[in-house]
Design a protein around this motif. Structure first.
Motif, short mmCIF file in Angstrom:
data_model
loop_
_atom_site.label_atom_id
_atom_site.label_comp_id
_atom_site.label_asym_id
_atom_site.label_seq_id
_atom_site.Cartn_x
_atom_site.Cartn_y
_atom_site.Cartn_z
N ARG A 47 33.24 49.08 48.60
CA ARG A 47 33.20 49.34 47.17
C ARG A 47 33.34 48.04 46.38
O ARG A 47 34.06 47.12 46.80
CB ARG A 47 34.34 50.28 46.76
N CYS A 48 32.66 47.96 45.24
CA CYS A 48 32.81 46.82 44.33
C CYS A 48 32.76 47.34 42.90
O CYS A 48 32.01 48.27 42.59
CB CYS A 48 31.75 45.76 44.58
N LEU A 49 33.56 46.73 42.05
CA LEU A 49 33.68 47.19 40.67
C LEU A 49 33.98 45.97 39.79
O LEU A 49 34.91 45.22 40.06
CB LEU A 49 34.82 48.22 40.56
N TRP A 50 33.16 45.76 38.77
CA TRP A 50 33.33 44.64 37.84
C TRP A 50 33.66 45.23 36.48
O TRP A 50 32.80 45.78 35.80
CB TRP A 50 32.05 43.82 37.78
N HIS A 51 34.93 45.10 36.08
CA HIS A 51 35.37 45.73 34.83
C HIS A 51 34.97 44.87 33.64
O HIS A 51 35.28 43.66 33.60
CB HIS A 51 36.88 45.93 34.85
N PRO A 52 34.30 45.42 32.63
CA PRO A 52 33.81 44.59 31.52
C PRO A 52 34.91 44.07 30.61
O PRO A 52 34.79 42.98 30.06
CB PRO A 52 32.87 45.54 30.77
N LYS A 53 36.00 44.81 30.43
CA LYS A 53 37.07 44.35 29.54
C LYS A 53 37.96 43.32 30.21
O LYS A 53 38.32 42.32 29.62
CB LYS A 53 37.90 45.54 29.06
N LEU A 54 38.34 43.58 31.46
CA LEU A 54 39.21 42.65 32.17
C LEU A 54 38.46 41.42 32.66
O LEU A 54 39.06 40.36 32.84
CB LEU A 54 39.85 43.34 33.38
N GLN B 50 37.26 41.20 35.69
CA GLN B 50 37.81 41.05 37.04
C GLN B 50 37.01 41.93 37.99
O GLN B 50 36.50 42.98 37.61
CB GLN B 50 39.29 41.42 37.07
N ILE B 51 36.92 41.48 39.26
CA ILE B 51 36.12 42.17 40.26
C ILE B 51 37.06 42.79 41.28
O ILE B 51 37.88 42.10 41.88
CB ILE B 51 35.13 41.20 40.95
N MET B 52 36.94 44.12 41.49
CA MET B 52 37.72 44.84 42.48
C MET B 52 36.82 45.16 43.68
O MET B 52 35.68 45.58 43.51
CB MET B 52 38.27 46.16 41.91
N VAL B 53 37.36 44.97 44.88
CA VAL B 53 36.59 45.16 46.11
C VAL B 53 37.41 46.01 47.07
O VAL B 53 38.60 45.75 47.27
CB VAL B 53 36.24 43.80 46.77
N GLY B 54 36.78 47.05 47.66
CA GLY B 54 37.40 47.86 48.70
C GLY B 54 36.76 47.54 50.04
O GLY B 54 35.53 47.48 50.16
N THR B 55 37.58 47.34 51.07
CA THR B 55 37.08 46.88 52.37
C THR B 55 37.31 47.94 53.44
O THR B 55 38.00 48.94 53.23
CB THR B 55 37.78 45.58 52.78
N GLY B 56 36.73 47.66 54.62
CA GLY B 56 36.82 48.61 55.72
C GLY B 56 38.10 48.54 56.51
O GLY B 56 38.33 49.38 57.39
N ASN B 57 38.98 47.57 56.23
CA ASN B 57 40.25 47.47 56.96
C ASN B 57 41.45 47.85 56.11
O ASN B 57 42.58 47.45 56.38
CB ASN B 57 40.43 46.06 57.52
N GLY B 58 41.21 48.62 55.04
CA GLY B 58 42.32 49.17 54.26
C GLY B 58 42.84 48.27 53.17
O GLY B 58 43.95 48.49 52.67
N LEU B 59 42.08 47.23 52.77
CA LEU B 59 42.53 46.33 51.71
C LEU B 59 41.71 46.56 50.44
O LEU B 59 40.53 46.92 50.50
CB LEU B 59 42.37 44.87 52.14
N ALA B 60 42.35 46.33 49.32
CA ALA B 60 41.67 46.32 48.02
C ALA B 60 41.97 44.97 47.38
O ALA B 60 43.13 44.64 47.10
CB ALA B 60 42.16 47.46 47.13
N LYS B 61 40.93 44.16 47.19
CA LYS B 61 41.10 42.81 46.65
C LYS B 61 40.67 42.77 45.19
O LYS B 61 39.71 43.45 44.79
CB LYS B 61 40.30 41.80 47.47
#
Length: 643
Positions: A465-472, A474-485
């Motif tokens: 998963r990837c998400l780029w929030h327009p107000k913040l 900031q880029i959020m990333v979900g990975t296959g080993n249980g991490l959210a960066k």
């Protein structure tokens, strides 16, 4: 000027002394009633206004001429002292009516006189130091403008990736990400059935989730999304019923389950198979969209959980049912798009659910799951992430061929994401990798040319998963080993992760212990006086001398009980049976072996049978066993054993 109608004035009223009245403050009482000639007053006011307007126009012409001279002197390099500040011209007028002259005592000004007021142009023209040439800008402003122009030309410089934080969701794949519109809270869902809530403003540097729950029990989380107002959350899992939760995770609404025995899915109230995706309407806060393996795309209303709002049924070229794997709304909410298993992308008008408005049969390879559809912020371009390892963009006005396409982007998950940057110039997606082969990457492509301009090496697992929030920003990333960066930049980003990284880790709260306050009463009687406080070591020594406090616990009683204490196994029949029979570890599975183990002891010291026959039968007489041959010869035919 004589006031009109003066002959009709009333007689003056007798009053106190004028000096005394002025001193006491009521000098105006008892005066004659006045009448006014309004025509004369209006004429005088008009003349005054005309005169004032003429003076103002002359002042403006004079200022304009002075400004022209000043600009000429600047261009010719004349000394700045020649361009001194201009005096402010004060214009005033008096009302010449005779009636006002009579009331001069009533209209005396109170307080100091007002300072002369100049125009806004005069205040803006005040300069300190030598004058600047026209069009001049400071060096800082020039640098800022240059930086802005460079960033506009190069969108890569807008990517906020200088810093990152890692949120530990669990050990399994993070398959869903959601941020509320304000960017204050992040939610993550995964293959471990958990949904975790992260509050950036409430977290400290330890980065711990403040809530974790399993809204759909033993079903994997497919999609999480906040509504347009941020007050409710849509949860799409592996079951057939989507759920709506509030901001704190409490259930608000659950979709109804349909009848799986009805052939026409438009005649049943809800989905009958596993859900694949879902999203909120961008304009209507109560409406959301879901798609399922039952071959339908349904719209729902939060206020009505008894039945769906509308049904859209994607069809193949032969008119057969096709399973939609992803769905989304357009930015204005008027179109509904669905990516299907046969590789097609079908788009309906929200109010016309029978025939598609746009249709592309071979958008992706048949049999591959289109994992994501998303519209650009301007609403003209649709991006699709296919299960055939491709990323494509489409113009919905010319929907037969893609605008751009890139291949070789591995995707192992049915929810691999893609998204647009806030300025609509970049397109972002992630890649999948096998375990131990390499690192998952986040790739950035130019929207117009589809040239790869940047990549981020995320971790040694797939980027789902990837998400780029327009107000913040900031880029959020979900990975296959249980991490959210979370990737951010201290200067380009706003709030979000910047709020929690600066907070120190909270210390664990120590358990509160009740302490007894020591009250000093020097004159109390000895029987009411509290003992003096001692140090801890002295108190322990005193307690050791106390026979009650230092009493050694009595050991357990062996054998039968005594002194009112129960024995080890008690003295009852049941405890005896438990001790001797139930706890007997001998193996009685072979009864012959169990009997023969007492044979030797019975032969050496007989106790039961042998002493009873010692006198009457001292020698035991047993039957003689004959051989089989003697039996066959001597016995008659009817006594012989039949073989």
């Amino acid at each position: 000027m004589e006031p009109v109608g003066a002959e009709n004035d009333a007689e003056p009223v007798a009053g106190p002394d004028p000096e005394l009245a002025a001193t006491m403050g009521f000098s105006g009482f008892g005066k004659k009633a006045r009448t006014f000639d309004f025509d004369a007053m209006f004429e005088q006011t008009r003349r005054t206004a005309v005169e004032r307007s003429r003076k103002i126009l002359e002042e403006r012409e004079k200022k304009a001429a002075e400004k022209e001279k000043e600009l000429e002197s600047r261009c010719e390099g004349i000394d700045s002292s020649a361009a001194s500040l201009r005096p402010v011209v004060k214009t005033s007028s008096k009302d010449s009516s005779g009636s006002e002259s009579d009331d001069s005592s009533d209209e005396e000004p109170i307080g100091p006189t007002l300072p002369p007021q100049g125009s806004a142009e005069d205040s803006d023209d005040e300069l300190i130091g030598p004058p600047l040439p026209p069009g001049y800008k400071g060096s800082d402003e020039e640098d800022d403008e240059d930086n802005i122009l460079e960033e506009d030309e190069d969108p890569v410089k807008k990517i906020p990736d200088s810093h990152e934080i890692t949120l530990h969701h669990g050990t399994k794949t993070v398959s869903a990400l959601g941020l509320d519109p304000s960017g204050a809270r992040l939610i993550t869902g995964g293959y471990d059935y958990d949904v975790r809530f992260w509050d950036f403003a409430g977290m400290d540097a330890s980065l711990q989730a403040f809530r974790s729950l399993q809204p759909c029990e033993c079903h994997q989380i497919k999609s999480l999304q906040y509504s347009s107002t941020g007050d409710v959350i849509l949860v799409v899992a592996g079951n057939s019923q989507a759920k709506v939760l509030d901001r704190d995770g409490f259930p608000v609404m659950e979709c109804v389950k349909g009848d799986q025995y009805i052939v026409d899915m438009a005649n049943t109230k809800g989905h009958t198979a596993m859900l694949n995706s879902g999203c909120w309407h961008p304009k209507i806060k109560e409406e959301f969209l879901t798609c399922s393996n039952d071959g339908t795309v349904r719209t729902w209303d939060v206020t009505n959980d008894k039945k769906h709002k509308g049904v859209f049924k994607p069809r193949s070229a032969q008119g057969k049912r096709v399973i939609p794997t992803s769905c989304t709304y357009s930015r204005d909410g008027k179109l509904i798009a669905a990516g299907c298993q046969d590789g097609s992308i079908q788009i309906w008008d929200r109010n016309m659910n029978v025939h598609t408005k746009f249709h592309c049969r071979q958008a992706h390879a048949p049999g591959s799951d289109t994992s994501c559809l998303t519209f650009s912020y301007d609403g003209t371009v649709l991006a699709s992430r296919g299960g055939d390892d491709t990323l494509k963009t489409w113009d919905i006005r010319k929907f037969k061929t893609p605008l751009n396409s890139v291949v070789g982007l591995p995707s192992f998950f049915p929810m691999t994401d893609c998204c647009f940057s806030p300025d609509d110039k970049l397109l972002v997606t992630g890649t999948s990798v096998k375990k131990g082969v390499g690192n998952g990457k986040l790739l950035f492509f130019e929207r117009e040319t589809f040239k790869k301009v940047y990549e981020i090496d995320v971790t040694d697992a797939s980027v789902v998963r990837c998400l780029w929030h327009p107000k913040l920003n900031q880029i959020m990333v979900g990975t296959g080993n249980g991490l959210a960066k979370v990737y951010y930049d201290p200067f380009k980003s706003q709030r979000g992760a910047k709020l929690c990284v600066v907070k120190t880790k909270r210390k664990e709260r120590q358990a509160e212990t009740l302490t007894q306050d020591y009250i000093i009463t020097p004159h109390a009687l000895p029987m009411f006086r509290e003992p003096r406080q001692r140090s801890t070591r002295k108190q322990l020594e005193k307690d050791r001398l106390d026979p009650m406090k230092s009493h050694k616990p009595e050991p357990p009683v062996a054998g039968p009980g005594r002194g009112g204490r129960v024995g080890t196994h008690g003295g009852t029949l049941s405890s005896y049976i438990v001790k001797n029979i139930a706890l007997d570890k001998t193996d009685d599975s072979n009864p012959r072996e169990a009997i023969l183990r007492h044979a030797k002891e019975a032969e050496e010291s007989p106790y039961w049978v042998a002493p009873a026959y010692s006198k009457t039968q001292p020698k035991a007489v047993f039957a003689e066993v004959e051989s089989d041959e003697d039996e066959t010869d001597d016995k008659p035919e009817w006594k012989k054993r039949k073989i």
